[in-house]
Design an enzyme around this catalytic site. Sequence first.
Site, mmCIF file in Angstrom:
data_model
loop_
_atom_site.group_PDB
_atom_site.id
_atom_site.type_symbol
_atom_site.label_atom_id
_atom_site.label_comp_id
_atom_site.label_asym_id
_atom_site.label_seq_id
_atom_site.Cartn_x
_atom_site.Cartn_y
_atom_site.Cartn_z
ATOM 1 N N ASN A 275 0.810 -1.321 0.335
ATOM 2 C CA ASN A 275 -0.233 -0.153 0.157
ATOM 3 C C ASN A 275 0.753 1.461 0.188
ATOM 4 O OD1 ASN A 275 -2.983 -1.393 0.480
ATOM 5 N ND2 ASN A 275 -1.751 -1.928 2.242
ATOM 6 N N TYR A 276 1.846 1.154 0.398
ATOM 7 C CA TYR A 276 3.008 2.585 0.045
ATOM 8 C C TYR A 276 4.053 2.311 -0.345
ATOM 9 C CZ TYR A 276 -0.386 3.865 4.198
ATOM 10 O OH TYR A 276 -1.436 3.818 4.841
ATOM 11 N N LEU A 277 4.596 0.947 -0.843
ATOM 12 C CA LEU A 277 5.771 1.233 -1.564
ATOM 13 C C LEU A 277 5.269 1.707 -2.840
ATOM 14 C CD1 LEU A 277 7.796 -1.370 0.725
ATOM 15 C CD2 LEU A 277 7.894 0.958 1.012
#
Length: 771
Positions: free
Chosen positions: A728-730
């Site tokens: 979700n964030y990388l």
Amino acid sequence: MPEGPRASPGGEGEETEGGKKHGWAEKAAKRQKEKGQERKGEETKKKKREGGKVRHEKPPRFESLKEEPEVEKTEEGERRGGGKGVKEEEGGEPESGGDGGIKEEREGSGLGKSESVESDEKVKVENGLEDEKDTKTKAKGAKPAKRRKAKEENAREEKSKKASEKLEKEGPAQKRKTTEEGDKKKSKKTKTGENEKEKKKKEEEDKWKWWEEEKTEDKVKWKQLEHKGPYFAPLYEPLPDNVKFYYDGKSPMKLSLATEEIATFYAKMLDHEYTTKEIFQNNFFRDWKEEMTEKEQEIIQSLDKCDFKEIHKYFVDKNEARKALPKEEKQKLKEETDKIQEEYGYCILDGHREKIGNFKTEPPGLFRGRGNHPKMGMLKKRIMPEDVIINCSKDSQIPVPPEGHKWKEVRCDNTVTWLASWTENIQNSLKYIMLNPSSKLKGEKDWQKYEVARRLKGVVDKIRSQYRGDWKSREMKTRQRAVALYFIDKLALRAGNEKEEGETADTVGCCSLRVEHIKLYPELDGQEHMVEFDFLGKDSIRYYNKVPVEKPVFKNLKLFMQNKDPGDDLFDRLSTGSLNSYLQDLMPGLSAKVFRTYNASITLQEQLKALTNPEDNVAAKLLAYNRANRAVAVLCNHQRATPKTFEKSMQALQAKIDAKNQQLEEAQAELKRAKADHKAKKDVKSKEAVEKKKKLLEKIKEQLEKLNVQVTDKEENKQIALGTSKLNYLDPRISVAWCKKFGVPIEKIYNKTQREKFAWAIDMADEDFEF
């Protein structure tokens, strides 16, 4: 051959076997009778009937042949058949046939030339002179002693020669057969592999590479959308009559269908930690009583007096029985599931078949929540078609609701990405049926998210200079916004959303922090201007951190806390909405969440550069990757409870390491012996043995190193959730580029589902990609 009388082996005008015998044949029979050999012949026949061996054992394919014709010894010493051949017939009688048939079978049986006739006198059989029956009788007229001896020798030699010929004839044939079978298997395997490759290649060709197409307007998500609607949870099946519910230790109580169904929700969770929590018990009992009949409400007054044990045992046994189903039954269940998936799990989006993520409505049950959620234990009601809004294109075939029901509404809104929606009853929040993460709509959203975060890289220094300057602003609102933005940037805190009191768990973000959530220390642990954070973040995960901050931030925090109670807002002049509006002015598409994505991705990229050694093996490189990912997870506070199976899995891993160490010691000893042997012999063979032992030792060392890396990795990750940040964030292109640059298989980082989700990144990123 047709049925009917057969000609005797003799000449013209002779009668059949059933007719009158020739005069010479009668004399021959008489002589045999005089010698008393008919008795021996009968004994031989008797032995044969009882399963005993006879001198001339018949070949398998002639099982219907009762007796073999006599064999003569020619002048050249060659054995020939008494007739011209033997052919199997329905009646089982011998008949004249092809030339040399008997010779071939005899030679195959291993008989020698001297064994052709074993009677005390040689009887020459000529065509047309003897009856076939008499020929057989005469052949059996040998002396008893000689015949026994001949029989024994014959049996031994026959057995020996058969075995020899079997090796000679069947050996190569068997070898060829084995080779052919091996070739067939190899061919089949190769063919299967080729088919899989072709199938994979076709899937790759058929895959919709939407990222290569021209982008449409941002607001329009699709032009065509057709689907079957949601798949609803099956209706409740009543408990069997032998499964009882008891109240207050008395006789079993029969519950109404609705009451019984809710009772099963609680019974299934008896062995779970949730049912030990008071808030869970209270919420459940309150909602359960509302569904009871008046009579049931009068009787059932306390949850403590309810006995769900039989119901619990029923579902435990049912679950175990399902696990123990035979393979065929499990396959049938899988086929049924696949059939449902095929019908409801796909939609048509702009002419392409796309997979739907959650096409099933959530079944009714008890709400769990995370942490100490105030609504845990409440009843999640069954979703009905009347609760569902359908979204599809106007020209599509509108989904048909279950019989006797209708949809709440049918819409044709191509500015949203959901296929169906409804409002759940616990928090009154909207739930959606969306496309699978591997779909175009999801992929485009991810790609756009990471591209916005990449754009932030170009302006982040300017924004940082801006909020540092605002720390000294004369307006309290500006100062609070600047300090909050500093925390969002430095600590990757979530912005936080305003919630109504008591509606959800007491979770907060940066903008909703209260005075009680922080403590200020002018000096702590040898560092100045320390701030201690302690609050519940998203999903009721505790955020606890001690960090040094810059001096102006520390002074501002003291100012914000003056004359406030512990329950008062720390940033009382700030809201999430006003913060995001300000960020939008700084850069289009910028929000507090983009900072979190940016800082996570940039941290991964920097950590990978610092930790990866190009000379390491794949296992060591993966450890470096996980450590880089772990740094991101710590930054984003992606914690988890230590898995229940952690100790068991670590013990199993340690057992493998111990066994591998034992193998290592043995391999070292074997190498030492091989070197000593080579030193003494100094030949090629002993040298090859040394090299072989060296290779084996290196392989064991590599395996041991891999196991040790796994232990380290497991220990470091036991309370960190790496998956959340990775998915979700990388920016996946960072991971793809790293894999390509350092020769790490992408399969080691992303599983099949994740590779489908990030197909766009795998296709477009090369080893030189920079976030």
